[in-house]
Design a protein around this motif. Sequence first.
Motif, PDB file in Angstrom:
ATOM      1  N   CYS A 122       0.847  -1.199   0.000  1.00 52.47           N
ATOM      2  CA  CYS A 122       0.000   0.000   0.000  1.00 52.47           C
ATOM      3  C   CYS A 122       0.881   1.248   0.000  1.00 52.47           C
ATOM      4  CB  CYS A 122      -0.925  -0.014   1.210  1.00 52.47           C
ATOM      5  SG  CYS A 122      -1.908  -1.526   1.350  1.00 52.47           S
ATOM      6  N   GLU A 123       1.674   1.386  -1.039  1.00 50.75           N
ATOM      7  CA  GLU A 123       2.591   2.519  -1.155  1.00 50.75           C
ATOM      8  C   GLU A 123       2.280   3.274  -2.451  1.00 50.75           C
ATOM      9  OE1 GLU A 123       4.225   2.768   1.513  1.00 50.75           O
ATOM     10  OE2 GLU A 123       4.315   0.719   2.273  1.00 50.75           O
ATOM     11  N   ASN A 124       2.460   4.576  -2.423  1.00 44.78           N
ATOM     12  CA  ASN A 124       2.111   5.425  -3.568  1.00 44.78           C
ATOM     13  C   ASN A 124       3.249   5.433  -4.578  1.00 44.78           C
ATOM     14  OD1 ASN A 124      -0.234   6.673  -4.238  1.00 44.78           O
ATOM     15  ND2 ASN A 124       0.051   8.455  -2.946  1.00 44.78           N
ATOM     16  N   GLU A 156       0.473  -5.305  -5.617  1.00 40.65           N
ATOM     17  CA  GLU A 156       0.253  -3.859  -5.602  1.00 40.65           C
ATOM     18  C   GLU A 156      -1.219  -3.553  -5.322  1.00 40.65           C
ATOM     19  OE1 GLU A 156       2.855  -1.182  -8.280  1.00 40.65           O
ATOM     20  OE2 GLU A 156       2.243  -2.887  -9.512  1.00 40.65           O
ATOM     21  N   SER A 158      -4.093  -0.102  -4.947  1.00 41.97           N
ATOM     22  CA  SER A 158      -4.361   1.313  -5.198  1.00 41.97           C
ATOM     23  C   SER A 158      -5.167   1.857  -4.023  1.00 41.97           C
ATOM     24  CB  SER A 158      -5.142   1.480  -6.502  1.00 41.97           C
ATOM     25  OG  SER A 158      -5.479   2.832  -6.714  1.00 41.97           O
ATOM     26  N   ILE A 213      -3.555   1.652 -10.944  1.00 43.69           N
ATOM     27  CA  ILE A 213      -2.410   2.372 -10.398  1.00 43.69           C
ATOM     28  C   ILE A 213      -2.284   3.743 -11.070  1.00 43.69           C
ATOM     29  CG2 ILE A 213       0.112   2.440 -10.414  1.00 43.69           C
ATOM     30  CD1 ILE A 213      -0.802   0.825  -8.156  1.00 43.69           C
ATOM     31  N   LYS A 216      -5.121   6.117 -10.098  1.00 42.03           N
ATOM     32  CA  LYS A 216      -4.898   6.704  -8.769  1.00 42.03           C
ATOM     33  C   LYS A 216      -3.866   7.828  -8.829  1.00 42.03           C
ATOM     34  CE  LYS A 216      -4.696   7.236  -4.263  1.00 42.03           C
ATOM     35  NZ  LYS A 216      -3.349   7.317  -3.833  1.00 42.03           N
ATOM     36  N   LEU A 217      -2.748   7.576  -9.498  1.00 43.80           N
ATOM     37  CA  LEU A 217      -1.649   8.534  -9.496  1.00 43.80           C
ATOM     38  C   LEU A 217      -1.932   9.740 -10.382  1.00 43.80           C
ATOM     39  CD1 LEU A 217       1.131   8.828  -8.181  1.00 43.80           C
ATOM     40  CD2 LEU A 217       2.116   7.709 -10.190  1.00 43.80           C
ATOM     41  N   ASN A 221      -4.209  11.521  -7.314  1.00 49.72           N
ATOM     42  CA  ASN A 221      -3.084  12.226  -6.695  1.00 49.72           C
ATOM     43  C   ASN A 221      -2.743  13.531  -7.419  1.00 49.72           C
ATOM     44  OD1 ASN A 221      -1.643   9.033  -6.046  1.00 49.72           O
ATOM     45  ND2 ASN A 221      -2.525  10.383  -4.522  1.00 49.72           N
ATOM     46  N   LYS A 304       7.306  14.566  -5.935  1.00 48.42           N
ATOM     47  CA  LYS A 304       6.083  14.715  -6.723  1.00 48.42           C
ATOM     48  C   LYS A 304       6.331  15.361  -8.086  1.00 48.42           C
ATOM     49  CE  LYS A 304       3.325  14.370  -2.621  1.00 48.42           C
ATOM     50  NZ  LYS A 304       2.604  15.029  -1.514  1.00 48.42           N
ATOM     51  N   ASP A 309       6.116  10.372 -11.437  1.00 45.78           N
ATOM     52  CA  ASP A 309       5.109  10.707 -10.432  1.00 45.78           C
ATOM     53  C   ASP A 309       3.939  11.463 -11.047  1.00 45.78           C
ATOM     54  OD1 ASP A 309       4.000  11.654  -7.680  1.00 45.78           O
ATOM     55  OD2 ASP A 309       5.681  10.343  -7.172  1.00 45.78           O
ATOM     56  N   ARG A 310       3.085  12.017 -10.178  1.00 50.18           N
ATOM     57  CA  ARG A 310       1.742  12.461 -10.574  1.00 50.18           C
ATOM     58  C   ARG A 310       1.688  13.524 -11.666  1.00 50.18           C
ATOM     59  NH1 ARG A 310       0.795  12.716  -4.680  1.00 50.18           N
ATOM     60  NH2 ARG A 310       2.428  11.182  -5.022  1.00 50.18           N
TER      61      ARG A 310
END
Length: 386
Positions: A122-124, A156, A158, A213, A216-217, A221, A304, A309-310
Amino acid sequence: MMRAVMYGAGNIGRGFIGQLFADSGYKITFIDTAKPVVDALNREGRYPVRFISNDGSRGIWVGGVSAVNGEDREKTAEAIAAADIMATAVGVRILPHIAPLIAQGIKKRFSRNDAPLNIIICENLIEADKLLGKLIKENLDTKEQLLFDQRIGLVEASIGRMVPIQTAEMRDGNPLRICTEEYSFLPVDKNAFRGKIPVIKGMEAFDNFAFFIERKLFIHNMGHGICAYLGMFFGDTFIYEAINRRDILSIAQSAMMESARALSKRYKVPLAGLEDHINDLLSRFSNRALGDTCARVGGDTARKLGAEDRFIGAIRLCEEEAVTPACISIGAAAALFRHLDDSNSPQDPETAAKALFQLSGLSQASPAGNLVLSMYSTQFLKKPLK
């Protein structure tokens, strides 16, 4: 009684995954290095969760819990060796520190039985399973690495539930209390499990997990980040304050739709469903009761603004699917502006360009980088958004 190990007794550990494990009939052992939390969990054997929204709140108790101090290597390894299911929620930067302890527990397990163990991550982070697998295998010999591939599932997940920093008011006299929203959908990677997939309330296993995934990102995010960085730019403290500004709402919604159009193209999923998801997220962002702060959501700007990343990841996705990431670039520029402020750097185009190219891995000739820098100069140095 089935036994679950929850590595990390923080907001997601207690406020989401631990609750789902308990609701599914597991006895839970939390592993954490926060001694007051470990001692309280062992003393009480339960903890309260309060679901809060603009419409009110309701509370439940999560029972059948105990805890191990993560600094006790032997007890940590023993808990992992005896587990039927496990999860991590410690933060990406902590994974290298816990991987040797997980390896020690797996070694013990191999010496006792050949039962599979699935670890829900449970990691971003995209491909968190590969990172954790590499870190664990560095602590195993060749034979153990082969057994690891056969018996250990790195799954993994989300994480969509939003759990803010817990204030004294939220704890309401109980240091173990977690206040959170009630969202309970937990998508996981179906193909990563070893053995039978366990039945866990709220958990659904999907074949096309990369979609969840990235959704979510690059939608959740990324949109959350835009609210945070634009909110801080205008002096807001809370996410609900930011999203209640029409201009921020418009930019966040448009940016999320840019990612949605790109994801719809890449994964051949209906755009209407993604639009519904965005509307639900925007409604959840406006939850005043959560009291989620722009500072929390907007922390760690260097990560970030990373290549995968996002913001930069969403921009790359859009470019690959022929979608113009105009509003995502505004979000990236806002994050860049905040990054320079946080590092006490000058707010000027040259400093911004140097920071962006260093953090994002974009080349100086990249259209994406130039678009972000253009937004930075036009939207933030002259402050026309206000």
